[in-house]
Design a protein around this motif. Sequence first.
Motif, PDB file in Angstrom:
ATOM      1  N   THR A   1      19.104 -30.869  24.460  1.00 11.47           N
ATOM      2  CA  THR A   1      20.183 -29.889  24.339  1.00 11.47           C
ATOM      3  C   THR A   1      21.364 -30.274  25.212  1.00 11.47           C
ATOM      4  O   THR A   1      22.520 -30.201  24.774  1.00 11.47           O
ATOM      5  N   THR A   2      21.080 -30.694  26.432  1.00 11.13           N
ATOM      6  CA  THR A   2      22.151 -31.109  27.345  1.00 11.13           C
ATOM      7  C   THR A   2      22.896 -32.313  26.793  1.00 11.13           C
ATOM      8  O   THR A   2      24.137 -32.333  26.751  1.00 11.13           O
ATOM      9  N   PHE A   3      22.152 -33.329  26.344  1.00 11.34           N
ATOM     10  CA  PHE A   3      22.811 -34.520  25.823  1.00 11.34           C
ATOM     11  C   PHE A   3      23.585 -34.203  24.555  1.00 11.34           C
ATOM     12  O   PHE A   3      24.713 -34.689  24.372  1.00 11.34           O
ATOM     13  N   ALA A   4      23.016 -33.404  23.663  1.00  9.14           N
ATOM     14  CA  ALA A   4      23.719 -33.051  22.432  1.00  9.14           C
ATOM     15  C   ALA A   4      25.026 -32.329  22.741  1.00  9.14           C
ATOM     16  O   ALA A   4      26.041 -32.565  22.075  1.00  9.14           O
ATOM     17  N   GLY A   5      25.024 -31.483  23.761  1.00  8.43           N
ATOM     18  CA  GLY A   5      26.257 -30.800  24.167  1.00  8.43           C
ATOM     19  C   GLY A   5      27.306 -31.780  24.658  1.00  8.43           C
ATOM     20  O   GLY A   5      28.494 -31.663  24.318  1.00  8.43           O
ATOM     21  N   ARG A   6      26.877 -32.749  25.455  1.00  4.07           N
ATOM     22  CA  ARG A   6      27.812 -33.770  25.954  1.00  4.07           C
ATOM     23  C   ARG A   6      28.344 -34.627  24.811  1.00  4.07           C
ATOM     24  O   ARG A   6      29.541 -34.939  24.761  1.00  4.07           O
ATOM     25  N   LEU A   7      27.464 -35.008  23.892  1.00  6.78           N
ATOM     26  CA  LEU A   7      27.880 -35.832  22.766  1.00  6.78           C
ATOM     27  C   LEU A   7      28.825 -35.048  21.849  1.00  6.78           C
ATOM     28  O   LEU A   7      29.828 -35.591  21.370  1.00  6.78           O
ATOM     29  N   ALA A   8      28.515 -33.786  21.613  1.00  5.74           N
ATOM     30  CA  ALA A   8      29.394 -32.944  20.789  1.00  5.74           C
ATOM     31  C   ALA A   8      30.790 -32.872  21.388  1.00  5.74           C
ATOM     32  O   ALA A   8      31.790 -32.956  20.664  1.00  5.74           O
ATOM     33  N   ALA A   9      30.867 -32.727  22.708  1.00  3.25           N
ATOM     34  CA  ALA A   9      32.169 -32.678  23.374  1.00  3.25           C
ATOM     35  C   ALA A   9      32.902 -34.007  23.225  1.00  3.25           C
ATOM     36  O   ALA A   9      34.121 -34.036  22.965  1.00  3.25           O
ATOM     37  N   ALA A  10      32.178 -35.118  23.376  1.00  5.32           N
ATOM     38  CA  ALA A  10      32.794 -36.439  23.227  1.00  5.32           C
ATOM     39  C   ALA A  10      33.289 -36.661  21.804  1.00  5.32           C
ATOM     40  O   ALA A  10      34.205 -37.458  21.583  1.00  5.32           O
ATOM     41  N   LEU A  11      32.700 -35.956  20.850  1.00  5.09           N
ATOM     42  CA  LEU A  11      33.111 -36.047  19.450  1.00  5.09           C
ATOM     43  C   LEU A  11      34.209 -35.037  19.111  1.00  5.09           C
ATOM     44  O   LEU A  11      34.535 -34.840  17.950  1.00  5.09           O
ATOM     45  N   GLY A  12      34.742 -34.384  20.124  1.00  5.53           N
ATOM     46  CA  GLY A  12      35.831 -33.438  19.899  1.00  5.53           C
ATOM     47  C   GLY A  12      35.381 -32.063  19.462  1.00  5.53           C
ATOM     48  O   GLY A  12      36.130 -31.329  18.813  1.00  5.53           O
ATOM     49  N   GLY A  13      34.142 -31.703  19.799  1.00  6.60           N
ATOM     50  CA  GLY A  13      33.634 -30.370  19.456  1.00  6.60           C
ATOM     51  C   GLY A  13      32.801 -30.347  18.189  1.00  6.60           C
ATOM     52  O   GLY A  13      32.854 -29.387  17.415  1.00  6.60           O
ATOM     53  N   ALA A  14      32.017 -31.391  17.971  1.00  4.36           N
ATOM     54  CA  ALA A  14      31.144 -31.438  16.781  1.00  4.36           C
ATOM     55  C   ALA A  14      30.152 -30.279  16.815  1.00  4.36           C
ATOM     56  O   ALA A  14      29.649 -29.906  17.878  1.00  4.36           O
ATOM     57  N   PRO A  15      29.844 -29.691  15.663  1.00  2.00           N
ATOM     58  CA  PRO A  15      28.845 -28.617  15.618  1.00  2.00           C
ATOM     59  C   PRO A  15      27.455 -29.152  15.965  1.00  2.00           C
ATOM     60  O   PRO A  15      27.133 -30.301  15.654  1.00  2.00           O
ATOM     61  N   VAL A  16      26.649 -28.291  16.581  1.00  2.00           N
ATOM     62  CA  VAL A  16      25.273 -28.638  16.942  1.00  2.00           C
ATOM     63  C   VAL A  16      24.336 -27.589  16.340  1.00  2.00           C
ATOM     64  O   VAL A  16      24.505 -26.395  16.582  1.00  2.00           O
ATOM     65  N   VAL A  17      23.372 -28.051  15.573  1.00  2.00           N
ATOM     66  CA  VAL A  17      22.310 -27.189  15.054  1.00  2.00           C
ATOM     67  C   VAL A  17      21.120 -27.354  15.985  1.00  2.00           C
ATOM     68  O   VAL A  17      20.623 -28.465  16.178  1.00  2.00           O
ATOM     69  N   HIS A  18      20.658 -26.249  16.573  1.00  2.00           N
ATOM     70  CA  HIS A  18      19.505 -26.260  17.488  1.00  2.00           C
ATOM     71  C   HIS A  18      18.260 -25.869  16.700  1.00  2.00           C
ATOM     72  O   HIS A  18      18.187 -24.755  16.165  1.00  2.00           O
TER      73      HIS A  18
END
Length: 196
Positions: free
Chosen positions: A36-53
């Motif tokens: 979850t932490t890494f996906a949040g960081r990656l989403a931010a690096a992608l400019g706010g990509a959506p994340v499905v948990h």
Amino acid sequence: MDPGLDLLAADLAALPPSLGPVRLVAVDGHAGSGKTTFAGRLAAALGGAPVVHLDDLATHEEPFGWTERLRRQVLEPLGRGEDAEHGVYDWVLRRFGGPRRVPAAPVVLVEGVGAGRRAVRPLLAHLVWMELDAAAARARGELRDGPELAAFWAGWALAERAHFAGDPSRPHADVRVDGVTGRILRNTVGESFTRS
């Protein structure tokens, strides 16, 4: 700023779409490995990509029985280029609420144990594996969740072990990420991405 993360984000954005117009990226690993932490960081690096948990789609009774919900509520609409909506499971009330909207963005992340499972892999543009062994990940998760969830973790560990024994994700990963430091590791499992 993390150059390795920025490079990974740029590489993901440059991939061909894998699900309609979407590049679907899975972040998989043991419970407590830092997905979850890494996906949040990656989403931010992608400019706010959506994340499905996937924790929002799993239930107490079906910890890995979310495949059909994911397909129907998320993957099919995204594959048509439409925004998706899915119910959100309440782990206290033991029922679904929601809904949560998932925009049909250029990159959509799916994070959770089993995100890279056999039923989902054909639709993935990329599979990230959080590299932290099951025992260390469980210890971290138990510390995070406290003693009141000790019985849940005992049952979860058995379900997770059975899942990965029958449907392992790690051998199919395109890149591994250190579950402690969050750094992208060299010599990835699939050898297709080798930045550090």
